[in-house]
Design a protein around this motif. Structure first.
Motif, PDB file in Angstrom:
ATOM      1  N   ILE A  93       0.840  -1.200   0.000  1.00  0.00           N
ATOM      2  CA  ILE A  93       0.000   0.000   0.000  1.00  0.00           C
ATOM      3  C   ILE A  93       0.873   1.247   0.000  1.00  0.00           C
ATOM      4  O   ILE A  93       0.601   2.219  -0.717  1.00  0.00           O
ATOM      5  CB  ILE A  93      -0.951  -0.015   1.212  1.00  0.00           C
ATOM      6  N   LEU A  94       1.929   1.228   0.794  1.00  0.00           N
ATOM      7  CA  LEU A  94       2.846   2.372   0.864  1.00  0.00           C
ATOM      8  C   LEU A  94       3.433   2.704  -0.505  1.00  0.00           C
ATOM      9  O   LEU A  94       3.555   3.882  -0.876  1.00  0.00           O
ATOM     10  CB  LEU A  94       3.966   2.066   1.867  1.00  0.00           C
ATOM     11  N   THR A  95       3.767   1.675  -1.278  1.00  0.00           N
ATOM     12  CA  THR A  95       4.361   1.921  -2.597  1.00  0.00           C
ATOM     13  C   THR A  95       3.364   2.516  -3.580  1.00  0.00           C
ATOM     14  O   THR A  95       3.774   3.093  -4.598  1.00  0.00           O
ATOM     15  CB  THR A  95       4.916   0.608  -3.200  1.00  0.00           C
ATOM     16  N   LEU A  96       2.069   2.422  -3.281  1.00  0.00           N
ATOM     17  CA  LEU A  96       1.043   2.953  -4.181  1.00  0.00           C
ATOM     18  C   LEU A  96       0.637   4.380  -3.836  1.00  0.00           C
ATOM     19  O   LEU A  96      -0.071   5.033  -4.614  1.00  0.00           O
ATOM     20  CB  LEU A  96      -0.203   2.048  -4.146  1.00  0.00           C
ATOM     21  N   LEU A  97       1.075   4.874  -2.691  1.00  0.00           N
ATOM     22  CA  LEU A  97       0.692   6.217  -2.263  1.00  0.00           C
ATOM     23  C   LEU A  97       1.403   7.284  -3.088  1.00  0.00           C
ATOM     24  O   LEU A  97       2.492   7.052  -3.625  1.00  0.00           O
ATOM     25  CB  LEU A  97       1.033   6.406  -0.782  1.00  0.00           C
ATOM     26  N   PRO A  98       0.816   8.488  -3.181  1.00  0.00           N
ATOM     27  CA  PRO A  98       1.504   9.610  -3.846  1.00  0.00           C
ATOM     28  C   PRO A  98       2.845   9.889  -3.172  1.00  0.00           C
ATOM     29  O   PRO A  98       2.971   9.747  -1.946  1.00  0.00           O
ATOM     30  CB  PRO A  98       0.532  10.781  -3.663  1.00  0.00           C
ATOM     31  N   GLN A  99       3.832  10.277  -3.942  1.00  0.00           N
ATOM     32  CA  GLN A  99       5.184  10.449  -3.417  1.00  0.00           C
ATOM     33  C   GLN A  99       5.264  11.390  -2.217  1.00  0.00           C
ATOM     34  O   GLN A  99       5.950  11.071  -1.233  1.00  0.00           O
ATOM     35  CB  GLN A  99       6.119  10.931  -4.523  1.00  0.00           C
ATOM     36  N   PRO A 100       4.589  12.558  -2.230  1.00  0.00           N
ATOM     37  CA  PRO A 100       4.685  13.442  -1.051  1.00  0.00           C
ATOM     38  C   PRO A 100       4.203  12.779   0.239  1.00  0.00           C
ATOM     39  O   PRO A 100       4.817  12.939   1.297  1.00  0.00           O
ATOM     40  CB  PRO A 100       3.792  14.631  -1.433  1.00  0.00           C
ATOM     41  N   LEU A 101       3.111  12.014   0.158  1.00  0.00           N
ATOM     42  CA  LEU A 101       2.604  11.322   1.337  1.00  0.00           C
ATOM     43  C   LEU A 101       3.556  10.210   1.760  1.00  0.00           C
ATOM     44  O   LEU A 101       3.811   9.995   2.947  1.00  0.00           O
ATOM     45  CB  LEU A 101       1.208  10.753   1.045  1.00  0.00           C
ATOM     46  N   ARG A 102       4.094   9.507   0.780  1.00  0.00           N
ATOM     47  CA  ARG A 102       5.071   8.453   1.066  1.00  0.00           C
ATOM     48  C   ARG A 102       6.294   9.041   1.781  1.00  0.00           C
ATOM     49  O   ARG A 102       6.809   8.459   2.741  1.00  0.00           O
ATOM     50  CB  ARG A 102       5.500   7.774  -0.230  1.00  0.00           C
ATOM     51  N   ASP A 103       6.749  10.200   1.331  1.00  0.00           N
ATOM     52  CA  ASP A 103       7.911  10.849   1.942  1.00  0.00           C
ATOM     53  C   ASP A 103       7.655  11.146   3.417  1.00  0.00           C
ATOM     54  O   ASP A 103       8.529  10.931   4.267  1.00  0.00           O
ATOM     55  CB  ASP A 103       8.230  12.149   1.212  1.00  0.00           C
ATOM     56  N   LYS A 104       6.450  11.640   3.734  1.00  0.00           N
ATOM     57  CA  LYS A 104       6.126  11.979   5.119  1.00  0.00           C
ATOM     58  C   LYS A 104       6.103  10.736   5.995  1.00  0.00           C
ATOM     59  O   LYS A 104       6.589  10.750   7.131  1.00  0.00           O
ATOM     60  CB  LYS A 104       4.771  12.692   5.172  1.00  0.00           C
ATOM     61  N   ILE A 105       5.541   9.652   5.470  1.00  0.00           N
ATOM     62  CA  ILE A 105       5.456   8.413   6.252  1.00  0.00           C
ATOM     63  C   ILE A 105       6.849   7.851   6.514  1.00  0.00           C
ATOM     64  O   ILE A 105       7.172   7.440   7.630  1.00  0.00           O
ATOM     65  CB  ILE A 105       4.570   7.388   5.522  1.00  0.00           C
ATOM     66  N   VAL A 106       7.690   7.829   5.482  1.00  0.00           N
ATOM     67  CA  VAL A 106       9.049   7.310   5.645  1.00  0.00           C
ATOM     68  C   VAL A 106       9.835   8.167   6.627  1.00  0.00           C
ATOM     69  O   VAL A 106      10.573   7.656   7.477  1.00  0.00           O
ATOM     70  CB  VAL A 106       9.771   7.232   4.283  1.00  0.00           C
ATOM     71  N   HIS A 107       9.676   9.486   6.542  1.00  0.00           N
ATOM     72  CA  HIS A 107      10.376  10.386   7.471  1.00  0.00           C
ATOM     73  C   HIS A 107       9.940  10.104   8.901  1.00  0.00           C
ATOM     74  O   HIS A 107      10.777  10.026   9.818  1.00  0.00           O
ATOM     75  CB  HIS A 107      10.085  11.847   7.120  1.00  0.00           C
ATOM     76  N   PHE A 108       8.645   9.876   9.098  1.00  0.00           N
ATOM     77  CA  PHE A 108       8.128   9.585  10.431  1.00  0.00           C
ATOM     78  C   PHE A 108       8.665   8.257  10.954  1.00  0.00           C
ATOM     79  O   PHE A 108       9.122   8.159  12.106  1.00  0.00           O
ATOM     80  CB  PHE A 108       6.601   9.565  10.408  1.00  0.00           C
TER      81      PHE A 108
END
Length: 250
Positions: A228-243
């Motif tokens: 699911i994470l790989t399907l998210l828009p890049q900006p949202l993915r960036d925030k999740i990975v940073h967190f």
């Protein structure tokens, strides 16, 4: 059944060897630590299995090719490519020497061993090759770039072999576990989601092998979250990975 297992002196390799140690199987166990390998081999023999040990460092590519030729002199029913290393989860740039070692062990050593074996498998027209990859191959966190990259390369290699060897009756399986309690994961200093015991992990792996799963990722909830994470828009993915990276303490 003649089963070859690399990285068999500890961790998942040791557990896999013990699982397959029955009087119906002939095991060939490969590892670099002679004393630990001898201990595992004796435990397997105590369970009724015929066992041959080969002491070798998989990073010695020329020796791997010699061993591959030797192994191909007899029919091979299953080869489980389990040997692997990680440099841990740390911040900053991974030193080249560590990156090189991870790729040699986790990826290049595999082809060094299989290069002489594959023609033998094609000739015998049966056999299984099992790659022990990782869920880390599906998504690369900034603290595990070398490990994730090596396992993703392994996935691509296995995928190509699947298409190449399927016409000859050879089954290629890629197993992608999450965190399993082992010598490798015990070095981690962060909370590992969905951590499985060694017994549970081996149960999942061997069940997938017996069912001839071409690609098998587990635990299901963890693998689903990654997909699911790989399907998210890049900006949202960036925030999740940073967190997540911040939570890990990197």
């Amino acid at each position: 059944m003649r089963i070859i297992i690399t990285g068999a002196s500890s961790g998942l390799g040791e557990a896999l060897a013990l699982h397959y140690a029955t009087n119906e199987n002939r095991l060939v166990l490969i590892a670099r630590r002679e004393d630990r390998l001898a201990t595992v081999a004796q435990r397997c023999r105590d369970r009724g299995s015929e066992v041959e040990t080969i002491v070798a460092d998989v990073n010695d590519f020329e020796r791997m090719r010699v061993i591959g030729n030797y192994l191909g002199e007899q029919p091979i029913d299953r080869i489980i490519l389990n040997a692997g290393v990680s440099v841990g989860h740390g911040g900053g740039v991974t030193p080249f020497e560590d990156f090189h070692r991870v790729f040699k062990t986790n990826f290049l050593s595999v082809h060094a061993l299989l290069e002489p074996i594959i023609p033998k498998l094609i000739e015998q027209r049966f056999g299984e090759i099992v790659f022990i990859s990782s869920l880390a191959s599906l998504f690369s966190m900034p603290t595990s770039i070398a490990y994730s990259s090596s396992k993703r390369a392994l996935n691509a290699y296995a995928e190509g072999l699947h298409y190449q060897l399927k016409p000859y009756g050879i089954t290629i399986m890629t197993i992608m576990p999450g965190f399993i309690d082992s010598e490798m994961t015990q070095k981690n200093r962060f909370k590992m989601p969905f951590l499985l015991s060694t017994d549970k992990g081996i149960e999942r792996i061997t069940h997938a092998i017996e069912r001839k799963k071409i690609r098998y990722a587990f635990p299901f909830r963890f693998s689903l979250m990654i997909r699911i994470l790989t399907l998210l828009p890049q900006p949202l993915r960036d925030k999740i990975v940073h967190f997540l990276n911040f939570k890990k303490g990197a």
